[in-house]
Scaffold this active site. Structure first.
Site, PDB file in Angstrom:
ATOM      1  CE1 TYR A 159      -6.372  -0.972   2.789  1.00 25.34           C
ATOM      2  CE2 TYR A 159      -7.776   0.489   4.069  1.00 25.34           C
ATOM      3  CZ  TYR A 159      -7.389  -0.035   2.850  1.00 25.34           C
ATOM      4  OH  TYR A 159      -8.020   0.383   1.698  1.00 25.34           O
ATOM      5  CE  LYS A 199      -5.043   1.831   0.506  1.00 29.08           C
ATOM      6  NZ  LYS A 199      -4.857   1.959  -0.958  1.00 29.08           N
ATOM      7  CG  ASN A 224      -1.907  -1.133   1.234  1.00 26.39           C
ATOM      8  OD1 ASN A 224      -1.878  -1.997   0.372  1.00 26.39           O
ATOM      9  ND2 ASN A 224      -2.782  -1.152   2.214  1.00 26.39           N
TER      10      ASN A 224
END
Ligand code: NAE
Length: 254
Positions: free
Chosen positions: A151, A155, A107
Site C-alpha cells: 500500500y 501511494k 492505487n
C-alpha cells in the site's frame, strides 16, 4: 481555483473522505460535479443534490482498473455533455496488503490510466485547454507504514507520478498537485491485512494515536483545491493543511 461555476470530475467521490469532500465541493456551488465510483449509491447522490439545488450532480459507475480505451469512452460521454472540465480528482484507493496486484492496479495504475485518458481531451499539444489534476496520495508515500509496504509503495508511486505531472505542465498545459491525508477515520483503516501478516494489529495500533475526521480532512481538501498550486504536496493531517517541502537528493539536469 474558486470552485463556483466549475465543472469537476471526482473519481471515488462517494468514499469516506470522498463523500465529505463532495459535500464541501457542492456547498461551494460548482456548475457540475460528476462523481465516478465503483458502486452506485443513490441515497448519497440524492443527498448531494439536495445540499445545493443549483449544482448538477451526476453519477457514472467507473472502476479505475478498466483499460485506458474504456476510460476514454466514458470521458467522451462526460465531455460531450459538459463541453469543458476544469478539475479531475483521483481518490480511488484500497488498503489490503494480501491483494498485491489489486493494490497496485487501483492505487497506482488506476490513477495513471485515468489521467492518461483525460490527456486526450486536455493536452494543449492536441489543441486542448489544459486542466487541473488533484491526486489523493497519502502520508504513507512520504514515510511508509512499513507493515503495509505494498500500500505504502503504491501511494509513493502515485505521489511521484503527480510530482512529474506538475513538472510536465509547461508541455501539456495540465497542472497537478497531491492531497496526502494522514490517518483519517474511515472504513479503510478500521481493519486491514498487513503484508504476509507481519503485524495483525496495524489498524488497532494506528488508532491508538491521534487521527482526524473525514470532515476535517474534507475541509482542508477543498482549501487545497482553492489554493490551486501546481506541484504542491499537501499534507492533510490532524485537522491541518500544510504544503510539504520535498527534499531533493538528485537532479536529472534535463
Ligand atoms: P474508503 O474505503 O471509504 O474510500 C475508498 C474509495 O475508493 C471509495 O469511494 C471506493 O469506492 C473507491 N474505490 C476503491 N476501488 C475502486 C476501483 N477499483 N475503482 C473506482 N473506485 C474505487 O476509504 P478512504 O479512507 O475514504 O480513502 C479515500 C482515499 O484516501 C484512498 O485513495 C485512500 O488510500 C486515501 N487515504 C486514506 C487515508 C485514511 O487514513 N483513511 C490516508 C491517506 C490516504 C492515510 C493512509 O494512507 C492509511
Amino acid at each position: 481555483m474558486a470552485i463556483a461555476n466549475k465543472n469537476i470530475i471526482f473519481v471515488a467521490g462517494l468514499g469516506g473522505i470522498g463523500f465529505d469532500t463532495s459535500r464541501e465541493i457542492v456547498k461551494r456551488g460548482p456548475k457540475n460535479l460528476v462523481i465516478l465510483d465503483r458502486i452506485e449509491n443513490p441515497a448519497a447522490i440524492a443527498e448531494l443534490k439536495a445540499l445545493n439545488p443549483k449544482v448538477t450532480v451526476t453519477f457514472y459507475p467507473y472502476d479505475v482498473t478498466v483499460s485506458v480505451a474504456e476510460t476514454t469512452k466514458l470521458l467522451k460521454t462526460i465531455f460531450d455533455k459538459l463541453k469543458t472540465v476544469d478539475l479531475l480528482i483521483n481518490g480511488a484507493g484500497i488498503l489490503d496488503d494480501h491483494q498485491i496486484e489489486r493494490t497496485i492496479a487501483v492505487n497506482f495504475t488506476g490513477t495513471v490510466n485515468t489521467i492518461t485518458a483525460i490527456m486526450s481531451f486536455w493536452d494543449k499539444r492536441k489543441g486542448g485547454p489544459g486542466g487541473v489534476i488533484a491526486n489523493v496520495c497519502s502520508v504513507t508515500g512520504f514515510n511508509a507504514i512499513y507493515q503495509v509496504p505494498v500500500y505504502s509503495a503504491s501511494k509513493a508511486a502515485a505521489l511521484s507520478f503527480t510530482n512529474s505531472l506538475a513538472r510536465l505542465a509547461p508541455i501539456t498545459g495540465v497542472t497537478a498537485y497531491s492531497i496526502n491525508p494522514g490517518i483519517t477515520k474511515t472504513t479503510l483503516v478500521h481493519k486491514f491485512n498487513s503484508w504476509l501478516d507481519v503485524e495483525p494489529r496495524v489498524a488497532e495500533l494506528l488508532l491508538e494515536h491521534p487521527t482526524q475526521t473525514t470532515l476535517q480532512c474534507a475541509q482542508n481538501f477543498v482549501k487545497a483545491i482553492e489554493a490551486n498550486q501546481n506541484g504542491a504536496i499537501w499534507k492533510v493531517d490532524l485537522g491541518t493543511l500544510e504544503a510539504i517541502e520535498w527534499t531533493k537528493h538528485w537532479d536529472s539536469h534535463i
